[in-house]
Motif scaffolding. Structure first.
Motif, PDB file in Angstrom:
ATOM      1  N   MET A 142       0.811  -1.208   0.000  1.00  0.00           N
ATOM      2  CA  MET A 142       0.000   0.000   0.000  1.00  0.00           C
ATOM      3  C   MET A 142       0.853   1.271   0.000  1.00  0.00           C
ATOM      4  O   MET A 142       0.542   2.238  -0.689  1.00  0.00           O
ATOM      5  N   THR A 143       1.929   1.263   0.789  1.00  0.00           N
ATOM      6  CA  THR A 143       2.675   2.501   1.046  1.00  0.00           C
ATOM      7  C   THR A 143       3.321   3.079  -0.215  1.00  0.00           C
ATOM      8  O   THR A 143       3.852   2.344  -1.044  1.00  0.00           O
ATOM      9  N   GLY A 201       1.516   7.109   3.596  1.00  0.00           N
ATOM     10  CA  GLY A 201       1.870   6.126   4.613  1.00  0.00           C
ATOM     11  C   GLY A 201       0.657   5.846   5.466  1.00  0.00           C
ATOM     12  O   GLY A 201      -0.220   5.065   5.100  1.00  0.00           O
ATOM     13  N   SER A 202       0.570   6.521   6.631  1.00  0.00           N
ATOM     14  CA  SER A 202      -0.603   6.361   7.499  1.00  0.00           C
ATOM     15  C   SER A 202      -1.887   6.717   6.774  1.00  0.00           C
ATOM     16  O   SER A 202      -2.937   6.134   7.024  1.00  0.00           O
ATOM     17  N   CYS A 239       6.627   1.787  -1.989  1.00  0.00           N
ATOM     18  CA  CYS A 239       7.867   1.659  -1.223  1.00  0.00           C
ATOM     19  C   CYS A 239       7.583   0.873   0.061  1.00  0.00           C
ATOM     20  O   CYS A 239       6.429   0.643   0.413  1.00  0.00           O
ATOM     21  N   PHE A 240       8.659   0.473   0.738  1.00  0.00           N
ATOM     22  CA  PHE A 240       8.546  -0.310   1.984  1.00  0.00           C
ATOM     23  C   PHE A 240       7.731  -1.590   1.791  1.00  0.00           C
ATOM     24  O   PHE A 240       6.872  -1.916   2.612  1.00  0.00           O
ATOM     25  N   ASN A 241       7.932  -2.288   0.705  1.00  0.00           N
ATOM     26  CA  ASN A 241       7.221  -3.537   0.450  1.00  0.00           C
ATOM     27  C   ASN A 241       8.078  -4.662   1.023  1.00  0.00           C
ATOM     28  O   ASN A 241       8.983  -5.172   0.361  1.00  0.00           O
ATOM     29  N   THR A 242       7.782  -5.032   2.291  1.00  0.00           N
ATOM     30  CA  THR A 242       8.628  -6.001   2.991  1.00  0.00           C
ATOM     31  C   THR A 242       8.772  -7.296   2.195  1.00  0.00           C
ATOM     32  O   THR A 242       7.781  -7.914   1.824  1.00  0.00           O
ATOM     33  N   LYS A 300      17.007  -1.484   6.405  1.00  0.00           N
ATOM     34  CA  LYS A 300      16.345  -1.139   7.660  1.00  0.00           C
ATOM     35  C   LYS A 300      16.920  -1.931   8.826  1.00  0.00           C
ATOM     36  O   LYS A 300      17.091  -3.142   8.738  1.00  0.00           O
ATOM     37  N   ILE A 349      14.577  -5.250  10.664  1.00  0.00           N
ATOM     38  CA  ILE A 349      13.679  -6.012   9.795  1.00  0.00           C
ATOM     39  C   ILE A 349      14.434  -7.192   9.189  1.00  0.00           C
ATOM     40  O   ILE A 349      13.939  -7.891   8.336  1.00  0.00           O
TER      41      ILE A 349
END
Ligand SMILES: Cc1cc2nc3c(=O)[nH]c(=O)nc-3n(C[C@H](O)[C@H](O)[C@H](O)COP(=O)(O)OP(=O)(O)OC[C@H]3O[C@@H](n4cnc5c(N)ncnc54)[C@H](O)[C@@H]3O)c2cc1C
Length: 83
Positions: free
Chosen positions: A1-2, A7-8, A31-34, A77, A80
């Motif tokens: 989603m991010t 973000g939030s 971004c931030f797609n773990t 990060k 993580i």
């Protein structure tokens, strides 16, 4: 989603999905797609009804290798690594 500017607040998403015949064409940046770089598939939220903001988001399962799909910067990060 991010996304870089969402973000939030998912209502800030600008990635769009437009119907083209039997397919959807997605345009945007996430971004931030773990573990995204390792995954065979990724879940991507995109606007199918942009006028509804966050309520106009749909989730698409996108296969790695789909034309136009690419992995960008890998974030280093702290904390993580176990993921
Ligand atoms: C290691 C890591 C892995 C992640 N993995 C994923 C993933 O796999 N998929 C994915 O989609 N996202 C992922 N994320 C992103 C994560 O979901 C976002 O970081 C989160 O939604 C917060 O967004 P932001 O970082 O843009 O912060 P912002 O939204 O800019 O928030 C900054 C600060 O403001 C506060 N804040 C925000 N809005 C309000 C408000 N309305 N009222 C009061 N305070 C507010 C927040 O609590 C926070 O303290 C990951 C993030 C990290 C760090």
């Amino acid at each position: 989603m991010t996304e870089p500017n969402a973000g939030s607040d998912a209502g800030g998403c600008v990635t769009v999905a437009e119907k083209d015949g039997d397919e959807y064409v997605l345009n945007g940046l996430k971004c931030f797609n773990t573990n995204g770089p390792l995954a065979d598939y990724t879940a991507v939220y995109a606007l199918t009804e942009p006028e509804k903001k966050a309520k106009g988001l749909s989730c698409f399962v996108v296969k790695k290798g789909t034309p136009g799909f690419s992995v960008g910067k890998i974030e280093d990060k702290m904390g993580i690594r176990s993921a």
